[in-house]
Design a protein around this motif. Structure first.
Motif, PDB file in Angstrom:
ATOM      1  N   SER A  53       0.841  -1.190   0.000  1.00  0.00           N
ATOM      2  CA  SER A  53       0.000   0.000   0.000  1.00  0.00           C
ATOM      3  C   SER A  53       0.878   1.242   0.000  1.00  0.00           C
ATOM      4  N   SER A  55       0.792   5.699   0.424  1.00  0.00           N
ATOM      5  CA  SER A  55       0.080   6.933   0.755  1.00  0.00           C
ATOM      6  C   SER A  55       1.018   8.112   0.546  1.00  0.00           C
ATOM      7  N   SER A  69      -4.386   5.805   2.156  1.00  0.00           N
ATOM      8  CA  SER A  69      -3.515   4.781   1.578  1.00  0.00           C
ATOM      9  C   SER A  69      -4.226   4.044   0.447  1.00  0.00           C
ATOM     10  N   ARG A  70      -3.471   3.709  -0.592  1.00  0.00           N
ATOM     11  CA  ARG A  70      -4.014   2.961  -1.727  1.00  0.00           C
ATOM     12  C   ARG A  70      -3.258   1.646  -1.876  1.00  0.00           C
ATOM     13  N   SER A  71      -3.976   0.586  -2.136  1.00  0.00           N
ATOM     14  CA  SER A  71      -3.336  -0.689  -2.460  1.00  0.00           C
ATOM     15  C   SER A  71      -2.852  -0.648  -3.901  1.00  0.00           C
ATOM     16  N   TYR A  95       6.224   9.919  -0.353  1.00  0.00           N
ATOM     17  CA  TYR A  95       5.276   8.813  -0.275  1.00  0.00           C
ATOM     18  C   TYR A  95       5.754   7.788   0.754  1.00  0.00           C
ATOM     19  N   ARG A  96       4.799   7.254   1.488  1.00  0.00           N
ATOM     20  CA  ARG A  96       5.093   6.139   2.377  1.00  0.00           C
ATOM     21  C   ARG A  96       4.534   4.865   1.742  1.00  0.00           C
ATOM     22  N   THR A  98       4.102   0.557   2.319  1.00  0.00           N
ATOM     23  CA  THR A  98       4.095  -0.484   3.354  1.00  0.00           C
ATOM     24  C   THR A  98       4.016  -1.847   2.688  1.00  0.00           C
ATOM     25  N   SER A 107       7.654  -0.553   6.590  1.00  0.00           N
ATOM     26  CA  SER A 107       7.369   0.654   5.825  1.00  0.00           C
ATOM     27  C   SER A 107       8.637   1.453   5.576  1.00  0.00           C
TER      28      SER A 107
END
Length: 731
Positions: A53, A55, A69-71, A95-96, A98, A107
């Motif tokens: 993911s 974000s 957050s986007r998958s 951008y983070r 994970t 992450s």
């Protein structure tokens, strides 16, 4: 297919681990990266990752709302790497991402600053009012909000330094006049992200400005005539001795033409300064056995504002050397606004006389007759105009060096050489050949006790008119290596090497060399050697590393120990009429080639090789370069292209009998390049059974009229190709 790579130990990884059990590891990931661009993550056990993911980190205060957050899709997943694409709906910024796996998550953040090195005019010291420069990736993303904090080691309030200027690759920050003296930790924000998005950026010492008051000794007062007829050497040497006896000073040369013989030696603390470059000439008379060199100093001296004329010459200016060996502790050597016009081939020479001169130079200097030859710390060559008979510039073991605003003309068989150096700024120079047998130059490790070069920037230079030798404008070199074979961990920071050492190696010491894990468990990691222990009666060779490896090595692991090439930034240069604009030749780590323009050159190369030894190229980014006229002749790293297209090339080069080796090239990004015509992109690993290249992204490139377009052979493993525009024309 564009692939980006990052060196593990400089990553500002902020890992969040949800379980203490066995888990994947991240060694490197690429940036800078924007929306709808591909990220490569390398590491171990990445095939256990089940989801990713992403974000966008909110800008401003820590209380700002983050983007949801986007998958994202897992691309080309395996144990050593996984790829994903940043959502195209996101704005540019930090951008983070994970990684989820059965036992937990980890992450990290993309586009944080990755600081390669810090440099000031005084090395790791700065004075109030002075500049601090930082180099690396994502250094300044938004100049209006980027800030460098000086955090006092002794406690107290940080000192804020707004950005004076900068870009992704470098930033400049001015120390306030009111900054207290003392030791500071550096914390950098590149202008994107929130309050927590600062990274450690090294340390500096803020010290009082150096005293500059020195007495002046006018050479005319000591008998120098300056009429071009009377020898002034003795008088000038007398003035220099007077300056030495007074504890230092400036020997001043008023307008004039000063006839010279012998070597002029400048003691520590003495400067030689002309009234102005165009009106002060030092002229060395012809001699059957010319002095070596014309002007020399050991440490702490400068030459400014004068012109040097010579023929039948040896080296023109040397600093920091005793004969050919560096003087320990040499520092603070400056050559400013000096013009050199020196030709060992002056006169009406017959072919035989020309050969005799060349033979003499070969016997005395090899092929390395230097115009300026320097070694030591805090070196400056600025606004000079150099024409000599061989190499324009030779830097050996230089640190905190600035080569800026010069005209560097290479003579017969001449080139520039930056050897075994670190923290070198090479900017705003024009480099050309003054002889049809002259060529370009290189950053190299070709010296007996050199085990690496690192932290070098080539910025806004012009390289042109190179027709001799390899015609390489910017190259890297360093043949050989120490070891290639099995390795196992006996501690997280110590490896046992069970195979034989390489007998063909230039360097005499292992300390400072790179250990790169090329295959098996832990592949993709690297560290530096701090100690080498030879084999004994009951034990194999071993090396102690400068840091702990994240994944221990086992019986499957294979390493190479090589002279290091690391952290080179080649940005915003122009290359015209050269054989190769840039070639990362043999070992390379974490280089960036960005924003350059090539006209009538062979193009841009990153090339892992078996060059007397297994020499990999890892984590190289080739970004936003342009080839305007791709017609190339006598071009390429091997000079084999008599006439052909220029190219951006990612290559693994192995002899036919050595194909069963691990990949030589891994983690390369080729993104955003524009190739107007007669040029193409080539990714070549040769063997489909034993791929020479792995993990490459080629993305968002535009290839104009080309007979080849985009070529990716079957020796390339795990390539991602996206949004490239290719205009193929019939062969």
């Amino acid at each position: 297919m564009l692939r980006l790579s990052r060196i593990a130990f400089v990553l500002p990884l902020l890992l969040s681990i949800a379980s203490a059990e066995a888990q994947p590891s991240m060694f490197w990931f690429n940036d800078p990266v924007g929306p709808d661009e591909t990220v490569i993550v390398t590491g171990a056990e990445l095939d256990t990752v089940t989801a990713i993911s992403v974000s966008r980190v909110a800008d401003g205060s820590a209380h700002a709302e983050p983007v949801a957050s986007r998958s994202v899709e897992l691309l080309q997943q395996n144990a050593q790497s996984v790829k994903f694409v940043v959502p195209k709906e996101f704005a540019r910024g930090i951008y983070r991402f994970t990684l989820e796996y059965p036992k937990g998550t980890m992450s990290a953040r993309l586009n944080l600053p990755t600081v390669y090195w810090v440099q000031t005019a005084r090395g790791d010291m700065a004075s109030p009012g002075g500049m601090v420069q930082l180099f690396g990736r994502n250094i300044v993303r938004r100049a209006e909000t980027a800030v460098l904090l000086l955090v006092p080691e002794a406690g107290g309030q940080p000192v804020r330094l707004p950005a004076v200027g900068g870009n992704l690759w470098r930033g400049s920050f001015r120390v306030p006049e009111t900054a207290p003296l003392g030791d500071y930790r550096l914390r950098l924000s590149n202008g994107d992200g929130g309050d927590d998005d600062l990274v450690d950026a090294g340390r500096i010492h803020v010290v009082a400005a150096a005293a500059v008051a020195h007495p002046t000794f006018n050479a005319r007062d000591y008998g120098a005539i300056g009429d071009g007829a009377v020898n002034s050497a003795a008088a000038i040497k007398t003035a220099v001795e007077a300056a030495r006896q007074s504890g230092g000073g400036t020997v001043f040369l008023p307008r004039g033409r000063y006839l010279m013989t012998g070597t002029l030696i400048l003691p520590p603390g003495v400067s030689l300064k002309g009234e102005r470059t165009d009106i002060v000439n030092l002229v060395w008379q012809d001699a059957e056995n010319p002095p070596e060199p014309l002007i020399a100093g050991a440490t702490n001296f400068s030459i400014e504002d004068l012109t040097i004329y010579a023929s039948r010459h040896g080296p023109i200016v040397t600093g920091g050397f005793l004969k050919d060996q560096p003087i320990p502790g040499a520092s603070d050597i400056a050559i400013r606004r000096v013009r050199v016009r020196a030709s060992a081939f002056r006169g009406h020479l017959t072919p035989l006389q020309t050969y005799q001169r060349m033979f003499y130079l070969e016997q005395h200097y090899g092929q390395y007759l230097d115009t300026v030859r320097l070694t030591g710390d805090r070196l400056t060559v600025s606004e000079c105009d150099l024409v000599g008979s061989g190499r324009s510039l030779f830097l050996l073991k230089a640190t905190n060096a600035v080569i800026s605003g010069n005209l560097l003309n290479n003579g017969r068989f001449g080139w520039y050489s930056i050897t075994g150096s670190s923290r070198v700024i090479f900017e705003n120079n024009i480099v050309a050949a003054a002889d049809l047998q002259g060529t370009g130059g290189s950053v190299n490790n070709l010296w007996a006790d050199v085990t690496g070069s690192e932290n070098v920037i080539f910025d806004h230079n012009t390289f042109k008119s190179m027709y001799g030798w390899d015609r390489e404008a910017v190259g890297t070199d360093g043949g050989g290596g120490f070891y290639f074979g099995p390795a196992t961990s006996v501690a997280p920071d110590r490896l046992s090497l069970t195979g034989p050492a390489n007998e063909q190696v230039i360097a005499t010491t292992w300390a400072g060399a790179n250990v790169m894990v090329a295959d098996g468990q832990g592949s993709g990691q690297f560290a530096r050697v701090v100690r080498f222990d030879p084999a004994g009666d009951d034990k194999p060779m071993s090396v102690t590393l400068d840091r702990r490896l994240a994944v221990n090595l086992d019986a499957t692991s294979v390493v190479t120990v090589v002279q290091m090439h690391q952290n080179y930034l080649v940005v915003d240069n122009t290359f015209e009429d050269v054989g190769v604009a840039t070639v990362f030749y043999g070992t390379g780590l974490n280089h960036v080639l960005a924003g350059n323009v090539s006209v009538r050159s062979g193009g841009f190369f990153t090339r892992g090789m078996f060059y007397h030894h297994f020499q990999p190229n890892w984590q190289v980014q080739i970004l936003n370069n342009r080839i305007t006229e791709g017609n190339a002749y006598q071009a390429g790293p091997d000079r084999t292209t008599a006439s052909g297209e220029a190219l951006i090339a990612v290559q693994a080069v192995r002899p036919a009998g050595l194909m069963k080796q691990p990949p030589l090239v891994r983690g390369v990004i080729v993104r955003g390049n524009r190739m107007d015509e007669d040029s193409h992109i080539e990714i070549s690993g040769v063997s489909p059974v034993f791929p020479g290249v792995r993990d490459v992204v080629v993305e968002d490139n535009v290839i104009g009229a080309s007979r080849l377009g985009l070529v990716i052979d079957h020796g390339v493993q795990l390539t991602t190709e996206r949004r490239n525009t290719v205009n193929r024309i019939p062969r």
